[in-house]
Design an enzyme around this catalytic site. Structure first.
Site, short mmCIF file in Angstrom:
data_model
loop_
_atom_site.label_atom_id
_atom_site.label_comp_id
_atom_site.label_asym_id
_atom_site.label_seq_id
_atom_site.Cartn_x
_atom_site.Cartn_y
_atom_site.Cartn_z
N ASP A 88 0.95 -1.29 0.10
CA ASP A 88 -0.04 0.01 -0.01
C ASP A 88 0.90 1.39 0.12
OD1 ASP A 88 -2.42 1.53 0.27
OD2 ASP A 88 -2.01 1.82 2.53
N GLY A 96 -7.99 3.72 3.30
CA GLY A 96 -7.74 2.83 2.65
C GLY A 96 -8.96 2.47 1.56
N ASP A 141 -0.10 4.96 0.95
CA ASP A 141 -0.25 6.12 1.90
C ASP A 141 -0.33 5.48 3.32
OD1 ASP A 141 -0.65 8.14 0.07
OD2 ASP A 141 -2.76 7.34 -0.34
N SER A 154 -6.00 5.11 -3.74
CA SER A 154 -5.84 6.40 -4.48
C SER A 154 -5.74 6.66 -5.95
CB SER A 154 -4.72 7.07 -3.55
OG SER A 154 -4.58 8.76 -4.04
#
Length: 255
Positions: free
Chosen positions: A19, A68, A21, A146
């Site tokens: 992931d 998320g 961020d 994102s």
């Protein structure tokens, strides 16, 4: 379980899926500020439609309903938690439209303004792990809800570290459901030519950990940047660390 309680033998794995961020870059804080500005501006409107609970948006709302998830899913889930009903709208809605898509697009504009103004530096521990994995020749991917993931990686100077980036835009283009569904992680593993049972997922969000667990990945590592180790373990993480530097071997025969 902490990293000291289990050996992560990276060479046993065929791919590592990050992931972005909160795992590689501290942009989760930027997302949190952008969401807070967006929702609180909406909740404070004197004649806002939709009814429901109009009390201010709090950091706990981010972790419970938004963290998320794809942008519009986060809007829907937060509004549902408050009993607020808005029309869905269109992805082309302007940021001042009082729709699910309008609120999501307002947040996107706010995020990009902060990113352009302030830039972003990756977590040093995350860079250390990326360096280690590059030395081992293990293929890497970013899997992020994102749409801004490529821009964040470019701002952090890390675009060349990953073979593929499965962003929110890519997921939408391919029709893949977002986290907590496992589909985006599975797609990334397929692009890297790695079976899921030999791929590692690194996530700081409950929804992302649930996605890794749902996909039956070989190892799901939670990164506790504020949600809490218990929540990540409860969502299906095999182990939890507070920084990716904990996963870098310090001596031969280490993790």
């Amino acid at each position: 379980m902490t990293a000291s309680a289990i050996d992560v033998r990276w060479t046993d794995h065929a791919a590592v899926l990050f992931d972005l961020d909160g795992v590689v870059t501290p942009t989760a804080e930027v997302h949190m500020r952008a969401w807070s500005d967006t929702f609180n501006a909406f909740l404070a409107l004197p004649d806002a439609p939709g009814g429901g609970d109009r009390s201010p948006y709090e950091p706990g709302d981010y972790f419970a309903h938004v963290d998320g998830k794809p942008r519009y899913d986060g809007v829907r889930d937060f509004l549902t938690s408050r009993g607020i009903t808005l029309p869905e709208g269109q992805s082309t809605d302007p940021g001042d439209a009082l729709t699910v898509c309008g609120l999501g697009n307002h947040k996107d504009v706010a995020f990009n303004e902060v990113l352009e103004r302030d830039g972003v530096d990756p977590f040093p521990g995350s860079v250390a792990l990326l360096d280690h994995l590059r030395g081992l020749g293990i293929p890497l991917a970013v899997v992020s809800s994102s749409r801004n993931a490529p821009a964040v990686l470019a701002a952090a100077g890390l675009s060349d570290r990953f073979i593929t980036v499965v962003s929110g835009a890519v997921a939408e283009e391919l029709g893949l459901p977002g986290k907590p569904s496992a589909d985006t992680f599975v797609h990334a593993a397929e692009v890297l030519g790695a079976p899921v049972e030999r791929s590692v997922v690194l996530e700081d969000a409950v929804s992302g950990v649930r996605a890794g667990a749902a996909g039956h990945f070989g190892l799901v590592i939670g990164v506790d940047r504020g949600v809490g180790a218990d929540a990540l373990l409860g969502a299906g993480a095999d182990l939890v660390v507070s920084d990716l530097a904990e996963l870098v071997p310090t001596s031969e025969g280490g993790i």
